[in-house]
Motif scaffolding. Structure first.
Motif, short mmCIF file in Angstrom:
data_model
loop_
_atom_site.label_atom_id
_atom_site.label_comp_id
_atom_site.label_asym_id
_atom_site.label_seq_id
_atom_site.Cartn_x
_atom_site.Cartn_y
_atom_site.Cartn_z
N MET A 53 0.84 -1.20 0.00
CA MET A 53 0.00 0.00 0.00
C MET A 53 0.87 1.24 0.00
O MET A 53 1.75 1.42 0.84
N THR A 54 0.70 2.13 -0.98
CA THR A 54 1.49 3.34 -1.08
C THR A 54 0.89 4.41 -0.19
O THR A 54 -0.31 4.65 -0.19
N GLU A 55 1.77 5.07 0.56
CA GLU A 55 1.31 6.11 1.47
C GLU A 55 1.44 7.46 0.80
O GLU A 55 2.55 7.88 0.44
N VAL A 111 11.48 10.78 2.35
CA VAL A 111 11.18 10.08 1.10
C VAL A 111 9.77 10.41 0.63
O VAL A 111 9.53 10.68 -0.56
N LEU A 112 8.81 10.39 1.55
CA LEU A 112 7.42 10.68 1.19
C LEU A 112 7.25 12.10 0.68
O LEU A 112 6.42 12.37 -0.19
N ARG A 113 8.05 13.02 1.21
CA ARG A 113 7.96 14.42 0.78
C ARG A 113 8.87 14.72 -0.41
O ARG A 113 8.81 15.81 -0.98
N GLY A 114 9.75 13.78 -0.77
CA GLY A 114 10.67 14.02 -1.88
C GLY A 114 11.72 15.05 -1.54
O GLY A 114 12.19 15.80 -2.40
N GLN A 115 12.13 15.09 -0.26
CA GLN A 115 13.13 16.04 0.21
C GLN A 115 14.28 15.30 0.88
O GLN A 115 14.21 14.09 1.12
N ASP A 116 15.33 16.04 1.21
CA ASP A 116 16.46 15.45 1.91
C ASP A 116 16.13 15.34 3.40
O ASP A 116 15.54 16.24 3.98
N PRO A 117 16.54 14.21 4.04
CA PRO A 117 16.34 14.11 5.49
C PRO A 117 17.21 15.09 6.24
O PRO A 117 18.21 15.59 5.71
N CYS A 118 16.82 15.37 7.46
CA CYS A 118 17.57 16.31 8.29
C CYS A 118 17.51 15.85 9.73
O CYS A 118 16.91 14.83 10.05
N GLY A 119 18.13 16.60 10.61
CA GLY A 119 18.08 16.30 12.04
C GLY A 119 17.05 17.17 12.74
O GLY A 119 16.19 17.79 12.10
N GLY A 120 17.16 17.22 14.07
CA GLY A 120 16.21 18.04 14.81
C GLY A 120 16.31 17.82 16.30
O GLY A 120 17.23 17.14 16.79
N GLU A 121 15.36 18.40 17.02
CA GLU A 121 15.34 18.35 18.48
C GLU A 121 14.06 17.67 18.95
O GLU A 121 12.96 18.10 18.60
N LEU A 122 14.22 16.62 19.75
CA LEU A 122 13.10 15.86 20.28
C LEU A 122 12.96 16.12 21.77
O LEU A 122 13.94 16.01 22.52
#
Length: 337
Positions: free
Chosen positions: A1-3, A94-105
């Protein structure tokens, strides 16, 4: 199933960089053991007793342009949640077609650690949901389950909501949907083993001759209990599963717990199969319920078993009596992994 990417998430748009996520917990297991899947392959599986709260709350702030593994976590030490954030960032990119990045959790909540209530899975599910929300996405439960198991090695079915599921916890997949809801129950919660956390990774699983047949029989019983909304049969299943697990956990209080249940008109007991949380189950439709609950609490106090909270597994107009979590359970530790 494609999301398909979700164009607008609650509270933001696809270009947002912050997101929020929540996840509930559970009160240990109704059933846990070994079960065959649809291909007759043997799997570890469990059915949990759901709870609305306590639980985990996550907030994630993406840092576009940073490296995808540059994720910081507060409180420090939540390594499983951090791994889940990294995995979710890559999935969403991948779903957004952009490069992954980091962040703050940032994680918060009042969920006790190490008692078998799914604290690490709650953190992980809340984290994945917060990361997805920061991209303006909502991931389906199958994807959340896959990411959770990759981050933890095993997980609970918290991402699917309160439906009773036989869940392969080491594979992150549903073996069977048992129905829409467990039979109604009132649970007098308690903590065994002096409320001490359990190192689940150190537990040795023992399988004896006849166990597979026993688990298959309990699965059929639970299926019937759900179909008939039979709380008495639910109690028989959970008690039998708890008794089988005593070969591993060896709770010294278990005989007393079972004796109390028998003496106060309860339908059975249930435990966390990888922790110390436990409960005595009552049918809310049984006559004399209030008196049975009072006798149960007094008997637990006489045995020196720590009482936690009395709750229902169905919608209730009011919380049943019992002390709040914070006075009876160890506070969540920043060292949770």
């Amino acid at each position: 199933m494609t999301e398909a990417p979700r164009p607008t998430a609650p509270g933001g748009d696809p270009h947002r960089t912050t997101g929020d996520g929540r996840a509930p917990c559970h009160h240990g297991e109704i059933l846990q053991g070994y079960f065959h899947d649809e291909n007759r392959r043997l799997c570890h599986g469990l059915v949990t007793l759901p709870m609305d709260r306590p639980g985990s709350v996550a907030r994630f702030a993406r840092r576009p342009g940073s490296k995808p593994d540059e994720v910081t976590v507060t409180p420090a030490g939540r390594t499983k949640a951090r791994e889940a954030a990294v995995l979710a960032l890559r999935e969403c990119a991948v779903l957004r077609g952009q490069d992954p990045c980091g962040g703050e959790l940032t994680l918060s909540g009042d969920l006790p650690v190490g008692l078998g209530m799914g604290s690490s899975t709650s953190d992980v599910v809340a984290t994945v949901r917060a990361v997805a929300d920061s991209w303006g996405l909502r991931l389906p439960p199958e994807t959340v389950a896959r990411l959770a198991v990759r981050a933890e090695g095993a997980g609970d079915p918290l991402m699917y909501g309160p439906r009773p599921l036989l869940f392969a916890q080491r594979e992150g997949r549903v073996l069977e949907v048992l129905g829409s809801a467990l039979p109604p129950a009132v649970v007098v919660g308690c903590a065994l083993g002096g409320s001490e956390p359990v190192d689940t990774l150190a537990l040795t699983v023992l399988v004896e001759d006849g166990d597979l047949a026993a688990y298959a029989h309990l699965r059929r019983m639970l299926r019937r209990a759900v179909a008939d909304a039979d709380t008495t049969l639910l109690g028989r299943v959970s008690t039998a599963s708890a008794r089988l697990r005593q070969r591993v956990l060896r709770h010294r209080e278990f005989p007393a717990l079972k004796g109390i249940a028998d003496s106060v008109g309860a339908v059975g007991v249930q435990i966390a199969h990888s922790g110390n949380v436990a409960g005595i189950l009552f049918d809310p439709r049984a006559p004399g319920l209030d008196g049975g609950l009072r006798r149960c609490r007094r008997a637990l106090a006489r045995e020196g078993i720590t009482q936690t909270r009395t709750f229902t597994n169905f919608a209730s107009p009011h919380r049943l009596g019992g002390p709040p979590w914070t006075t009876t359970y160890p506070k969540p530790s920043a060292a949770r992994t």
